[in-house]
Motif scaffolding. Structure first.
Motif, short mmCIF file in Angstrom:
data_model
loop_
_atom_site.label_atom_id
_atom_site.label_comp_id
_atom_site.label_asym_id
_atom_site.label_seq_id
_atom_site.Cartn_x
_atom_site.Cartn_y
_atom_site.Cartn_z
N UNK A 45 0.86 -1.18 0.00
CA UNK A 45 0.00 0.00 0.00
C UNK A 45 0.90 1.23 0.00
N UNK A 46 0.85 2.02 -1.05
CA UNK A 46 1.58 3.28 -1.07
C UNK A 46 0.92 4.25 -0.09
N UNK A 47 1.73 4.96 0.70
CA UNK A 47 1.17 5.86 1.71
C UNK A 47 0.59 7.13 1.10
N UNK A 48 1.21 7.63 0.05
CA UNK A 48 0.87 8.96 -0.45
C UNK A 48 0.40 8.83 -1.90
N UNK A 49 -0.90 9.04 -2.17
CA UNK A 49 -1.44 8.80 -3.51
C UNK A 49 -0.84 9.67 -4.59
N UNK A 50 -0.36 10.86 -4.23
CA UNK A 50 0.24 11.75 -5.22
C UNK A 50 1.74 11.94 -5.00
N UNK A 51 2.34 10.98 -4.32
CA UNK A 51 3.76 11.05 -4.03
C UNK A 51 4.02 11.66 -2.67
N UNK A 158 -3.32 5.77 9.95
CA UNK A 158 -4.61 6.26 9.45
C UNK A 158 -5.09 5.46 8.23
N UNK A 159 -4.17 5.11 7.35
CA UNK A 159 -4.54 4.32 6.18
C UNK A 159 -5.01 2.93 6.59
N UNK A 160 -4.31 2.31 7.52
CA UNK A 160 -4.73 0.98 7.99
C UNK A 160 -6.15 1.06 8.53
N UNK A 161 -6.43 2.05 9.33
CA UNK A 161 -7.77 2.19 9.90
C UNK A 161 -8.81 2.47 8.81
N UNK A 162 -8.43 3.25 7.82
CA UNK A 162 -9.39 3.58 6.76
C UNK A 162 -9.74 2.36 5.92
N UNK A 170 -10.38 -4.84 13.26
CA UNK A 170 -11.04 -3.81 14.05
C UNK A 170 -10.21 -2.53 13.93
N UNK A 171 -10.75 -1.43 13.43
CA UNK A 171 -9.93 -0.24 13.25
C UNK A 171 -9.34 0.32 14.53
N UNK A 200 -3.14 17.29 5.48
CA UNK A 200 -4.03 16.19 5.11
C UNK A 200 -4.16 16.05 3.60
N UNK A 201 -4.28 14.78 3.14
CA UNK A 201 -4.39 14.54 1.70
C UNK A 201 -5.71 13.89 1.30
N UNK A 202 -6.39 13.23 2.24
CA UNK A 202 -7.67 12.61 1.92
C UNK A 202 -8.43 12.32 3.21
N UNK A 203 -9.55 11.62 3.08
CA UNK A 203 -10.42 11.36 4.24
C UNK A 203 -9.73 10.55 5.32
N UNK A 204 -8.77 9.72 4.95
CA UNK A 204 -8.08 8.90 5.94
C UNK A 204 -7.42 9.76 7.01
N UNK A 205 -7.02 10.96 6.64
CA UNK A 205 -6.30 11.82 7.58
C UNK A 205 -7.19 12.44 8.64
#
Length: 331
Positions: A45-51, A158-162, A170-171, A200-205
């Protein structure tokens, strides 16, 4: 809420996700032959969708070094991470709990096998979903400076929980475990999980980066002499860091009542990272009333992971962690 229905739905989603193509592949050397019976993981899983943010003017080059001469016992280390990512170890039957594993390497490299894949295989065989974090290194010139690895650890939690439903977890029950300099990162995450280290970059944050429990293993912790580990300190804050900067990046100085319960492990004969690193962190946890389990072993040295514990009392440490984690409602 996490119940049987969520587990079933999550397991179905996980089967779909497992068939999806990987993003950035795990760190690897071209031409390396797999170890029989121990295939490398492929799901990432890449952490940052836009780098990753704050790229240096001269980006580092990701390089994997093989430090072992035994083809059946690899000891790889990666440096120059520009695409921080999680490498996923899925259990056959998930128990609903997850571990974010952060290998060490003195903040100059990240150990792949000894403090990453080996503990991930051990934990996943017992039902835990494990995410091994390959984080950016502070000496590579990233804009976030000494907070760059923490940015990756926060984002990873945050990504794992999302994506908890994708992995049948369980998140809430996501632990952090780190080794040596990765142990410093684990302590940093446990104490500064809410620090704003990136935009923040998306809802996961919007989700919490606080671990459910934390397990710093023979951790670098203090940035203050004479307890500091010289190589990690230099990479993180520089040779001439001020006392204020030392304190800012010494997790014992940042413990609050929101710090999660911690499991500490150290060998008293550690010649690399003095045992006082764990003792000072324990004292800070106790002062704030944080639950802490501490195991000190006479022998073990540094960097023992799993492979260097065989035949020694310290061999018991993974089971001790599991038993303690159960007392905290982790699994």
């Amino acid at each position: 809420m996490f119940d049987r229905r969520n587990l079933i739905l999550g397991t179905l989603a996980a089967s779909v996700a497992a068939s999806a193509p990987s993003q950035t592949p795990p760190p690897a050397r071209a031409g390396d032959a797999p170890v029989p019976g121990l295939p490398d993981p492929v799901e990432t899983i890449d952490l940052w969708p836009k780098g990753a943010p704050g790229m240096p003017a001269v980006p580092p080059v990701e390089t994997v070094d093989q430090r072992s001469t035994d083809p059946d016992l690899p000891d790889r280390a990666v440096r120059g991470i520009t695409r921080p990512r999680l490498v996923v170890f899925r259990p056959r039957i998930p128990n609903g709990a997850a571990v974010l594993a952060m290998p060490g390497g003195a903040y100059t490299r990240i150990v792949i096998d000894k403090e990453g894949y080996e503990i991930a295989r051990w934990l996943s065989a017992r039902g835990y979903t494990v995410f091994v974090l390959f984080y950016r290194l502070p000496g590579d010139g990233w804009k976030a400076g000494p907070d760059v690895a923490l940015s990756d650890a926060q984002r990873a939690m945050r990504l794992i929980r999302s994506r908890a439903r994708d992995f049948a977890i369980d998140p809430e029950r996501v632990a952090a475990m780190g080794f040596s300099a990765g142990g410093h990162l684990c302590c940093d995450l446990a104490t500064r999980f809410a620090a704003k280290t990136y935009d923040p970059v998306d809802a996961a944050d919007r989700l919490s980066a606080r671990p459910f429990i934390a397990a710093p293993i023979y951790a670098v912790q203090s940035m203050t002499w004479p307890v500091a580990h010289a190589a990690s300190r230099e990479q993180l804050i520089g040779k001439d860091a001020s006392p204020a900067l030392e304190r800012a990046h010494t997790p014992a100085e940042n413990v609050t009542k929101q710090t999660p319960p911690c499991f500490l492990l150290h060998a008293e004969d550690d010649p690399t990272v003095p045992v006082e690193n764990s003792l000072l962190f324990r004292a800070a946890l106790k002062a704030q009333g944080i639950t802490v389990e501490t195991h000190l072993f006479t022998n073990g040295g540094h960097g023992f992971g799993l492979r260097k514990t065989i035949g020694k009392p310290v061999e018991a440490w993974p089971e001790l962690f599991i038993e303690w984690a159960r007392t905290q409602g982790f699994a």
